[in-house]
Design an enzyme around this catalytic site. Structure first.
Site, PDB file in Angstrom:
ATOM      1  N   ARG A 223       0.855  -1.185   0.000  1.00 38.50           N
ATOM      2  CA  ARG A 223       0.000   0.000   0.000  1.00 38.50           C
ATOM      3  C   ARG A 223       0.889   1.231   0.000  1.00 38.50           C
ATOM      4  O   ARG A 223       1.903   1.286   0.720  1.00 38.50           O
ATOM      5  CB  ARG A 223      -0.908   0.029   1.230  1.00 38.50           C
ATOM      6  N   GLU A 252      -3.704   7.338  -5.015  1.00 46.70           N
ATOM      7  CA  GLU A 252      -3.803   6.650  -6.295  1.00 46.70           C
ATOM      8  C   GLU A 252      -5.021   7.176  -7.032  1.00 46.70           C
ATOM      9  O   GLU A 252      -6.083   7.276  -6.407  1.00 46.70           O
ATOM     10  CB  GLU A 252      -3.959   5.137  -6.090  1.00 46.70           C
ATOM     11  N   HIS A 271      -0.740   0.027  -9.847  1.00 45.24           N
ATOM     12  CA  HIS A 271      -1.380  -0.930  -8.922  1.00 45.24           C
ATOM     13  C   HIS A 271      -1.889  -2.160  -9.683  1.00 45.24           C
ATOM     14  O   HIS A 271      -3.096  -2.416  -9.750  1.00 45.24           O
ATOM     15  CB  HIS A 271      -2.520  -0.245  -8.148  1.00 45.24           C
TER      16      HIS A 271
HETATM   17  C1  DGY Z   1      -5.363  -6.127  -2.866  1.00 46.84           C
HETATM   18  O1  DGY Z   1      -6.083  -7.085  -3.149  1.00 46.84           O
HETATM   19  O2  DGY Z   1      -5.333  -5.630  -1.742  1.00 46.84           O
HETATM   20  C2  DGY Z   1      -4.493  -5.595  -3.962  1.00 46.84           C
HETATM   21  O3  DGY Z   1      -3.851  -4.435  -3.622  1.00 46.84           O
HETATM   22  C3  DGY Z   1      -5.261  -5.437  -5.260  1.00 46.84           C
HETATM   23  O4  DGY Z   1      -5.443  -6.683  -5.782  1.00 46.84           O
END
Ligand code: DGY
Length: 307
Positions: A223, A252, A271
């Protein structure tokens, strides 16, 4: 018939099945609903299948008196106020496991790309700057044998560690109770796999970056909020880090005017850790299974961690 809100159009088979016996309302278009639209759409929903781009907080839940389940299409649930959901007896689902290998693959792609300066090389070819084989051109760092710190050694971190074994990389696993700064001081490459919580926000701050081995490489597929991006930009400009590769940023999308993008030796992708067709199909299937279970009052097959 239960009414279900999908906060984005999801072109996957599991949704066709869901539509067969549920009243499905889908927010149209490629972008997330804005707050007012989400608040309006969720008002009469019995269940919501939401994305990591939707903030599901107490105010929104108060506007959704019929809501019986929140199914998040992600393994991370930092966009959902789990406490507020629990207080209202609303179960929250996530999509663990199915994206582990795809995210670990992307992590390794970023490690290799950052260490071997793939983006620089590709830009040079397109700009006509590839004039000859250059003995000292586009030199990067060795990945084979480099020491890798895996910060947050859960499922994805372990999958990255398995890949690292093939590159003969000593691996330092850094859990919640381990000495992060000591590990940063030994690692040639640091890869982040911790969830975003109040405790991990800006885990990689100016102090952590100063603790890194000079010339280290930072990779983040977890993240964006784990990293203080102002401090990261400074570390890249100062040459303190050799490179960074990010699949996630804060916010984002990262605005094209964000000063971070002026930092040297930085690779950013949008991402895409779980973005393979098979993985996304499995994620949607799990999210639908969670949703349907929650609507019938059954335990969710994949409850969000900590719920
Ligand atoms: C998640 O699933 O948390 C990812 O960041 C996106 O697939």
């Amino acid at each position: 018939m239960a009414r279900v809100l999908l906060t984005r159009s999801l072109p996957f088979d599991a949704i066709t099945t869901l539509e067969a016996d549920h009243d499905v309302v889908t927010h149209p278009g490629p972008l997330p609903p804005d707050r007012a639209t989400l608040t309006h759409l969720i008002a009469d929903a019995d269940g919501v299948l939401c994305l990591l781009t939707d903030r599901i907080d107490a105010t929104l839940l108060d506007a959704a008196p019929r809501l019986r389940v929140v199914s998040n299409l992600a393994v991370g649930t930092d966009n959902v106020d789990l406490v507020a959901c629990a207080a209202r007896g609303i179960p929250v689902g996530a999509t663990p496991d199915v994206l582990t290998e795809a995210t670990a693959d992307l992590t390794f792609a970023l490690i290799l790309a950052a260490a071997r300066r793939l983006a620089d090389g590709e830009r040079a070819v397109r700009a006509g700057d590839w004039r000859t084989w250059e003995p000292a051109g586009w030199l990067g760092a060795d990945v084979h044998g480099a020491t890798l710190a895996i910060v947050g050694a859960g499922r994805i971190g372990e999958a990255v560690a398995r890949r690292a074994a093939g590159f003969a990389m000593p691996v330092l696993r850094v859990g919640r109770d381990d000495d992060l700064h000591a590990a940063l001081g030994q690692a040639d490459i640091v890869s982040l796999h911790a969830p975003l919580t109040n405790a991990t926000r800006h885990l990689i701050d100016a102090r952590a970056l100063a603790a890194c081995k000079p010339g280290a490489i930072l990779v983040n597929t977890a993240r964006g909020g784990l990293v203080d991006q102002v401090a990261l930009a400074a570390a890249l400009h100062a040459g303190r880090l050799a490179a960074a590769a990010l699949d996630v940023t804060d916010p984002e999308p990262l605005p094209v005017t964000d000063p971070l993008l002026d930092a040297p030796n930085l690779l950013v992708v949008p991402h895409i850790g779980s973005a393979t067709r098979g993985t996304r199909e499995r994620m949607v299937s799990i999210a639908v299974a969670n949703l349907v279970a929650g609507l019938t009052g059954a335990p969710l097959p994949h409850p969000a961690p900590g719920t």
